[in-house]
Motif scaffolding. Sequence first.
Motif, short mmCIF file in Angstrom:
data_model
loop_
_atom_site.label_atom_id
_atom_site.label_comp_id
_atom_site.label_asym_id
_atom_site.label_seq_id
_atom_site.Cartn_x
_atom_site.Cartn_y
_atom_site.Cartn_z
N ASP A 225 1.01 -1.31 0.14
CA ASP A 225 -0.05 0.06 -0.21
C ASP A 225 0.98 1.40 -0.10
OD1 ASP A 225 -1.96 1.97 0.31
OD2 ASP A 225 -2.63 1.16 2.34
N SER A 226 1.32 1.61 -1.17
CA SER A 226 2.31 2.67 -1.24
C SER A 226 1.71 4.10 -0.84
CB SER A 226 2.74 2.95 -2.89
OG SER A 226 1.43 3.24 -3.46
N HIS A 227 0.50 4.35 -0.51
CA HIS A 227 0.10 5.60 -0.14
C HIS A 227 -0.90 5.64 1.16
CE1 HIS A 227 1.84 7.61 -3.31
NE2 HIS A 227 1.19 6.82 -4.35
N LEU A 228 -0.86 4.22 1.65
CA LEU A 228 -1.79 3.93 3.15
C LEU A 228 -3.05 4.40 2.84
CD1 LEU A 228 0.80 5.00 6.16
CD2 LEU A 228 0.02 2.94 5.06
N VAL A 247 1.72 -3.66 6.64
CA VAL A 247 1.39 -2.90 5.68
C VAL A 247 2.94 -2.42 5.33
CG1 VAL A 247 0.44 -0.96 4.68
CG2 VAL A 247 -0.73 -2.24 6.07
N THR A 249 4.81 0.09 2.95
CA THR A 249 4.43 1.45 2.16
C THR A 249 5.68 2.15 1.76
OG1 THR A 249 3.08 3.46 2.38
CG2 THR A 249 4.27 2.77 4.28
N THR A 250 5.71 3.52 1.28
CA THR A 250 6.59 4.26 0.82
C THR A 250 6.56 5.44 1.63
OG1 THR A 250 5.29 5.58 -0.87
CG2 THR A 250 6.29 3.36 -1.52
N ALA A 253 3.95 8.02 1.91
CA ALA A 253 2.48 7.88 2.56
C ALA A 253 2.15 8.67 3.70
CB ALA A 253 2.59 6.42 3.41
N ARG A 258 -0.79 6.74 8.73
CA ARG A 258 0.11 6.00 9.47
C ARG A 258 -0.48 5.71 11.09
NH1 ARG A 258 5.64 4.73 7.89
NH2 ARG A 258 6.68 3.47 9.64
N ILE A 268 3.59 -0.93 10.45
CA ILE A 268 3.94 -0.32 9.25
C ILE A 268 5.23 -0.25 8.73
CG2 ILE A 268 3.55 1.99 7.69
CD1 ILE A 268 0.88 1.02 8.74
N THR A 270 8.39 0.97 6.07
CA THR A 270 8.73 1.75 4.81
C THR A 270 9.52 0.91 4.02
OG1 THR A 270 8.20 3.73 5.77
CG2 THR A 270 9.44 4.00 3.78
N ILE A 279 5.37 0.60 -5.04
CA ILE A 279 6.27 -0.19 -4.10
C ILE A 279 7.30 -0.95 -4.90
CG2 ILE A 279 6.29 -2.20 -2.53
CD1 ILE A 279 4.04 -1.04 -1.07
#
Length: 368
Positions: A225-228, A247, A249-250, A253, A258, A268, A270, A279
Motif C-alpha cells: 500500500d504505497s500511499h496508505l 502494511v 508502504t513508501t 505515505a 500511518r 507499518i 517503509t 512499491i
Amino acid sequence: MSDDVRFMRLALALGRRGLGTTWPNPSVGAVVVDPGTGRILGTGATAPGGRPHGETLALADAGADARGAALYVTLEPCSHHGRTPPCTDAILAAGIARVASALEDPDPRVAGRGHALLRQGGVSVETGLMREAAARDHAGHITRVTRGRPALHLKLARTRDGFCAGAGPERLRITGPVADGAVHLWRAHADAILIGIGTARADDPSLTVRLPGLAGRSPLRIVLDSHLHLSPASVLARTARDTGTLVLTTRSAPAHARRALEALGVEIATVPADAAGRIDLPAALAHLGTRGLTRLCSEGGPRLAEALAQADLIDACTLVTAPVELGAAGGLPALGRELTRALASEEFRVAERLRLGPDEAVTYERAI
C-alpha cells in the motif's frame, strides 16, 4: 519401496506439518530407526518458532535406544551455535551410527559442514535420499538463504474462459467449497499472505485460516500500500491485534494515515518506491527476507500477479480453474502477458494437478 525411502517419507511428512510455523528456521522432520528390526524409536519435527530442532526432538523421543541407530533427516543437521547447541553435537552424543540426509543445507553456516563433522565423528552419512521432495518442502528456506527473499507461491482463480472477475463491480465467486478449503490449507502452510491495496479495498478480506482445528494457524497478513489507503474500518485493520497485519508502504505515505492504522495494531514498514512511485517489489520481498519470512503466498489480483512476474519473483503458481464461463460478457483476464510467458517457459514445470470438486488446480514450480 525400500526401507530408506519409507522412513524418509515419514520424516518429510512430519516436517510438512510445521510449514508456516517455524520461520525463520526450516521445518525439519527426523526419524530414529533401529537398523536391525526397522522399529521406529523416535520421531520429531521442528517446533513452532523454530526451536527445538527436529533432530533434537527425535533423539529425545528415542532416548538411550538411539545409540547405534539410524537417523533420517530432511535437511543437513546444523553445525553452528545459535540459541541452541548444534544438532551435530546432539547426534554424536546420542551415539547415532548412520545418518541419511535428504538435502545439504545451503546456509553458509552449514553448507556441508554438518555432514563433514558427523563423518569425522565416525557416523556413516548418506546424502540425497529423496532430494527433490525435500527441496520442494524446504524451498522457502533455500530461497531466503540463496536469494535473500521468501519463496513466493502465487494463487489465482479463474473461469474456464480465463477471467478472474466480471465486468461489473460485483465480486465474482469462482471456485467451490473444496477449492476454498485447499486455499485455507495453503494459507496454514505459509508464513505470510500477500495482497495489494486494490484487493484489500475491493474484497475487504480477512485472510485467515478457517479450517476446523487450524484456526490458530493464520499467517501474517501483508498489504502492499504505497500511499496508505487501507481503511481503519477494514477487516484487516480492525482485527490486526488478533492476527498480525503488516502494511508495506513508501515515504510518500501520509503520517496521519500511518498513525490511524498503528493505533489499531497494524505494523507499518517503509520500503523503497519504484520510478512510478509504487512499491519496489524486489526491495519489498528483500525486506521480508530480513524479517526471516521464508514462505509467502500471494492472493492478490492479476495486476499484482503480472508485476511479480515482470520482476521475476514467482517461484510457484497455482491456477485454480472453475467450470464456469463468463462468455460474451467478458471480464478481467486472470493472466497477463508476462505471467503467461513465464509459465510456458522452460523455467517452470507442472508439478501437480489436483481435482478439487468441480475445479482443477494446476501448480507450476520453478526449478530450485
